[in-house]
Design an enzyme around this catalytic site. Structure first.
Site, mmCIF file in Angstrom:
data_model
loop_
_atom_site.group_PDB
_atom_site.id
_atom_site.type_symbol
_atom_site.label_atom_id
_atom_site.label_comp_id
_atom_site.label_asym_id
_atom_site.label_seq_id
_atom_site.Cartn_x
_atom_site.Cartn_y
_atom_site.Cartn_z
ATOM 1 N N TYR A 123 2.498 1.331 26.959
ATOM 2 C CA TYR A 123 2.164 1.272 25.541
ATOM 3 C C TYR A 123 0.968 0.397 25.199
ATOM 4 O O TYR A 123 0.473 0.450 24.076
ATOM 5 C CB TYR A 123 3.397 0.842 24.754
ATOM 6 C CG TYR A 123 4.467 1.911 24.780
ATOM 7 C CD1 TYR A 123 4.384 3.015 23.940
ATOM 8 C CD2 TYR A 123 5.515 1.855 25.695
ATOM 9 C CE1 TYR A 123 5.335 4.025 23.993
ATOM 10 C CE2 TYR A 123 6.471 2.861 25.751
ATOM 11 C CZ TYR A 123 6.375 3.934 24.900
ATOM 12 O OH TYR A 123 7.316 4.941 24.961
ATOM 13 N N PHE A 411 16.824 -0.978 19.968
ATOM 14 C CA PHE A 411 16.865 0.194 19.099
ATOM 15 C C PHE A 411 16.239 1.358 19.844
ATOM 16 O O PHE A 411 15.710 2.235 19.416
ATOM 17 C CB PHE A 411 16.150 -0.069 17.756
ATOM 18 C CG PHE A 411 14.736 -0.571 17.872
ATOM 19 C CD1 PHE A 411 13.675 0.324 17.897
ATOM 20 C CD2 PHE A 411 14.467 -1.923 17.963
ATOM 21 C CE1 PHE A 411 12.367 -0.124 17.999
ATOM 22 C CE2 PHE A 411 13.154 -2.391 18.059
ATOM 23 C CZ PHE A 411 12.103 -1.493 18.070
#
Length: 411
Positions: A123, A411
């Site tokens: 990322y 999450f």
């Protein structure tokens, strides 16, 4: 057949999630976990890539409000459920999903995007920087003792059903959010994540347990959720306590909860993962070396609207600096920005033609944004360049926070 990227429809969720499980190795999640994430999924923020009738890639986002230095809750896209089928990798699909997603985040007015990375190397090229770390400790309670503060003995502890005291625990959590950057305010439904306890994921452990700490008036001022893993060998009992959550509003309640976990019969190790790196428990322990403390990356931050993000947080010292920012993936952030913060920490960020005093990429800004990674450490690694003497130390002091940022759950 051409690939099609489209917003997820509710009746496509099972196929879409099946693809995600395949991308992460093909091991099915428990029915309980799958049900919860179906409820939490924001389909309007979820993207699927389709090759005919087959879903071959996915990406989603949750609508979070993230605590930043100063206590403001900033809208942030919680990037999640990103995966590409093994048959369709190395075709630019992930890049196209990140492009579409960040464009959507910007259009929706969210200054930040955040994620936890299955592979941190992926990322950075999309502008995400590691902004928080999590601490893990395995404490040998046969060799390590706790030194507790005054008032610990006055705290009342009570075992309770985790679901019955959930509302009390959530009130404690909510009071802590503004004081710790990186914590998301709990949106409706997310409180259930703390209670997720599929029998198949317990190993040899007990069902989830909860102990609450009560103050003089009976108010819940802290809690710990944990499970016990009994074990035996030729020497006798060798049980372990695995801590899922521990939060408290004052030092006495905090210490009382840890002392309780240390004293559970037939257990000799307390394990706690995903703790803040400046967790006060480190200062209660008689021997940190026998606690096997270690860190790993946790929350990765991406500034989507650079001036809005920088103006949303406060700063620990006055600042007036011109920063040259490189951002190839979101070019609207690229260029020179003047960041000026007053003595109260309030900042204004505007474009400027003035000569740059610092150079860095948006990735480094993401790392420093929550106050846990210093600009001086990034400069020592060659990631930030100082063009005006003194600019680096001034900016680093202003960005640094009083407490380490922390993401308490995934999450």
């Amino acid at each position: 057949m051409a690939l099609e990227t489209r917003v997820l429809q509710a009746d496509e969720w099972d196929v879409w999630y099946d693809q995600l499980e395949l991308a992460f190795g093909g091991v099915p999640e428990s029915p309980e976990e799958r049900k919860l994430y179906r409820q939490l999924t924001e389909t309007e923020r979820s993207l699927g890539v389709w090759d005919g009738a087959a879903c071959v890639a996915s990406a989603g986002a949750f609508s979070f409000r993230l605590s930043v230095p100063g206590g403001t809750l900033v809208p942030a896209a919680g990037v999640t459920m990103v995966g590409v089928s093994p048959t369709h990798r190395r075709r630019g699909i992930l890049t196209s999903l990140m492009r579409r997603q960040l464009d959507d985040v910007r259009a929706g007015g969210e200054p930040l995007a955040v994620l936890t990375a299955s592979d941190p190397a992926i990322y950075g090229r999309f502008g995400y920087g590691t902004a928080t770390y999590g601490l893990a400790v395995d404490i040998d309670t046969t060799r390590v003792r706790l030194s507790v503060p005054p008032g610990t003995d006055e705290v009342t502890l009570r075992l309770a059903d985790p679901e019955e005291v959930l509302a009390d625990c959530e009130r404690v959590y909510a009071r802590l959010v503004a004081g710790r950057p990186g914590m998301p305010a709990r949106q409706p439904g997310w409180e259930q994540l703390a209670l997720l306890d599929p029998p198949g994921t317990r190993g040899s452990g007990s069902p989830l347990k909860c102990v609450v700490a009560e103050g003089a008036g009976g108010e819940v001022v802290g809690y710990a959720r944990y499970r016990v893993k009994p074990d035996w060998d030729l020497k006798g009992s060798d049980g372990k306590v695995e801590v899922a959550d521990l939060d408290a509003l004052d030092p006495a309640a905090y210490a009382a909860l840890w002392r309780y976990l240390f004293g559970i019969d037939l257990t000799w190790t307390v394990r706690a993962h995903r703790r803040p790196v400046d967790d006060p428990v480190l200062h209660l322990l008689s021997d940190v070396r026998r606690s096997q403390a270690r860190m790993r990356d946790s929350l990765h931050v991406r500034l989507v609207d650079l001036p809005a993000a920088l103006e949303a947080r406060t700063y620990g010292a006055p600042l007036d600096v011109v920063v040259e920012v490189e951002d190839a993936f979101c070019p609207w952030n690229a260029g020179r920005w003047r960041l000026a913060a007053d003595a109260e920490g309030t900042a204004v960020c505007t474009r400027t033609e003035a000569p740059p005093e610092l150079e860095l990429s948006v990735r480094e800004l993401g790392s420093a944004y929550l106050g846990g990674i210093t600009l001086t450490s990034l400069a020592a690694a060659g990631r930030v360049r100082e063009l005006r003497p003194g600019a680096l130390s001034e900016a680093s002091r202003a960005f640094a926070g009083d407490v380490s940022p922390w993401l308490p759950h995934g999450f």
